[in-house]
Enzyme design. Structure first.
Site, short mmCIF file in Angstrom:
data_model
loop_
_atom_site.label_atom_id
_atom_site.label_comp_id
_atom_site.label_asym_id
_atom_site.label_seq_id
_atom_site.Cartn_x
_atom_site.Cartn_y
_atom_site.Cartn_z
N ARG A 167 -2.62 5.07 -4.10
CA ARG A 167 -1.28 5.66 -4.23
C ARG A 167 -0.43 5.26 -3.03
NH1 ARG A 167 0.07 12.05 -5.19
NH2 ARG A 167 -1.00 12.35 -3.20
N ASP A 447 -1.69 19.75 1.44
CA ASP A 447 -1.09 18.46 1.74
C ASP A 447 0.42 18.62 1.75
OD1 ASP A 447 -0.28 18.53 -0.92
OD2 ASP A 447 -1.46 16.80 -1.54
#
Length: 531
Positions: A167, A447
């Site tokens: 990603r 996160d």
């Protein structure tokens, strides 16, 4: 494998940092490749970012997201995406994590089908972190990845590792250490370009990719730019068109109204869509930042069974399976709780219930954040999904509309929930400024997405005014300032990640929370303070 330099433009990307340790990553040929990507994509990227700003201005003025009338033909016509590669036919459990060397090894060995190596939300994008990640990914692709801990313990990738999917950063994030023609490069293109340049041909030769997860898209035009960038990269690297495959995270509210269109834009290479639930909640908050009637309760009450999230996930399944693409479920952020068996049992029960909901709804796979959760999720999907995927589950029963997709859920804001948002936003931001992008806080792996939820909710609750806790105590800036000061002091006195940058994080959160406008992304102003 180096690409002949004559294939590239004469002026390569320029590096504005010391690169002594990264000469084998930042080769002249690789930098020329980056320059080619930048010159091709940058004008369109800037136009797309401007379109985002204009779209948000309309929402701020009272407009509501909706399905596009100009793309109705795409939604209503019959078409399917390209065949899915053999290596990605079974994705029932995927583990995600940052690109730190030991973590990559543990994730590849965890027993999951796929490892999503994250250069975005679970990585703090210091230049060293990103380049170290590129070295680690290259070694993983080449089969040479190993790690020795300071205590002498050795880590190596096992015989049957997970399939690697990478990603890159979203279109909005810059990489200030790389310029082309005096312009700062997009972090997305630096991440994608370096990984593709050094690994694409090796992966293709082994029938393993390269495969990518694409984050933060808001419109089909943004997906089309990725498709064109990948086509250009394939041409430059002498690979067949369609070699590079993509899974798109549907993690913005505007994107849920363009899922058919995003698949169509990438139809020659897309593999599926993913329910990026935490970023999706953040996007809901940001989209409706000026809409008092669409405030959400505290984060713990905004679960996937509330109507607007249930509709989102089921519409994603229906859309994907109609087009022959996978519908991936969302993240389980829980981590094992050591020393408290009862609390751990309750946390793991939540994971099981979430994964059972996903597989029974028709998802083809799911995400976990910790290796210990792989077997739990795998057991659920193995027992309820006897086939490699559920493309045959068409979910024609799903009937949803614009209003359902944007309806806020009921709930409350408790003092504990408010305080938790302050703590999570502070501790994550402080750790991020220290270079950590994935931080355990109260037995959840936080996160950037979850920190964004925390600070966005705080901004909304405070700026819409006259909100109260259930006991009628006011939610106001005095409370926020007091809570932030208390948590900052506590963090400074601890050994927790972020202790050294607690004051910097508190100062940044004070500015962002008191500002008249909700900032688009926490990571943009924080990036200016990242070493």
């Amino acid at each position: 494998m180096a690409v002949p330099s004559e294939k590239f433009v004469s002026q390569p990307a320029r590096i504005l940092a010391s690169t002594t340790d990264y000469q084998d990553i930042l080769t002249p040929e690789a930098l020329a490749f980056l320059a080619r990507l930048h010159r091709f994509a940058e004008p369109r990227r800037q136009a797309l970012l401007q379109a985002r700003r204009q779209r948000q201005a309309r929402y701020d003025a009272g407009a509501l997201p909706d399905f596009r009338p100009d793309t109705k033909a795409i939604r209503e016509s019959d078409w399917t995406v390209a065949p899915i590669p053999r290596a990605l036919q079974d994705r029932r459990v995927e583990i995600t994590g940052p690109v730190e060397r030991k973590m990559i090894i543990n994730a590849l060995n965890a027993g999951a089908k796929v490892f999503m190596a994250d250069l975005e939300d679970s990585s703090a994008p210091s230049f060293a972190n990103q380049l170290d990640g590129q070295i680690n990914l290259r070694d993983a692709v080449n089969g040479t990845l190993e790690y020795r801990s300071p205590e002498g313990k050795e880590y190596r990738v096992g015989a049957n590792p997970a399939v690697l999917v990478v990603r890159p950063r979203g279109w909005h994030l810059p990489e200030r250490h790389v310029t082309v023609d005096g312009e700062t490069m997009a972090g997305a293109l630096v991440d994608f370009g370096l990984y593709a340049f050094h690994n694409a041909r090796t992966l293709h030769a082994n029938d393993l990719g390269p495969y990518f997860y694409l984050p933060k898209l808001e419109a089909m035009e943004e997906a089309a730019l990725w498709d064109d960038v990948m086509t250009l990269a394939e041409d430059e690297l002498d690979l067949p068109v369609g070699t590079m495959k993509a899974t798109v995270l549907i993690e913005t509210l505007p994107a849920v109204f363009q899922m058919h269109e995003i698949l169509h834009a990438l139809r020659g290479r897309v593999v599926g869509l993913n329910c990026g639930r935490w970023d999706y909640i953040f996007s809901y908050l940001k989209t409706f930042r000026r809409h008092r009637d669409r405030l959400l309760p505290e984060r713990g009450q905004v679960v996937m069974t509330v109507p607007f999230l249930k509709a989102y996930s089921e519409l994603l399944i229906q859309t994907c399976h109609r087009r022959g693409a996978f519908a991936m479920g969302g993240m389980a952020a829980q981590i094992p709780i050591k020393g408290d068996e009862d609390a751990n049992d309750k946390a793991m029960a939540k994971v099981r219930a979430d994964k059972l909901r996903e597989v029974q709804a028709g998802h083809d796979g799911t995400w976990v954040a910790h290796p210990a959760l792989v077997s739990i999720a795998m057991d659920i999907f193995d027992r309820h999904m006897s086939t490699p995927n559920q493309l045959h589950v068409k979910r024609e029963d799903v009937k949803t509309d614009r209003d359902t997709l944007i309806s806020p859920c009921g709930g409350t804001i408790s003092c504990a929930g408010f305080d938790n948002n302050v703590e999570v936003a502070l501790r994550y931001t402080a750790a991020w400024l220290e270079g950590l992008g994935c931080v355990p806080i109260h037995n959840l792996m936080e996160d950037a997405a979850t920190a964004e939820i925390a600070r966005s909710q705080l901004w909304q609750w405070l700026h819409h005014g006259s909100l109260e806790f259930p006991d009628h105590a006011p939610i106001d800036f005095a409370l926020f300032d007091h809570a932030l000061a208390a948590h900052t002091h506590r963090l400074q006195k601890s050994n927790a990640p972020g202790a050294r940058r607690a004051t910097d994080a508190a100062r940044l959160l004070t500015v962002l929370t008191h500002a008249d406008q909700l900032g688009d992304f926490l990571t943009l102003p924080a990036y200016e303070q990242l070493a």
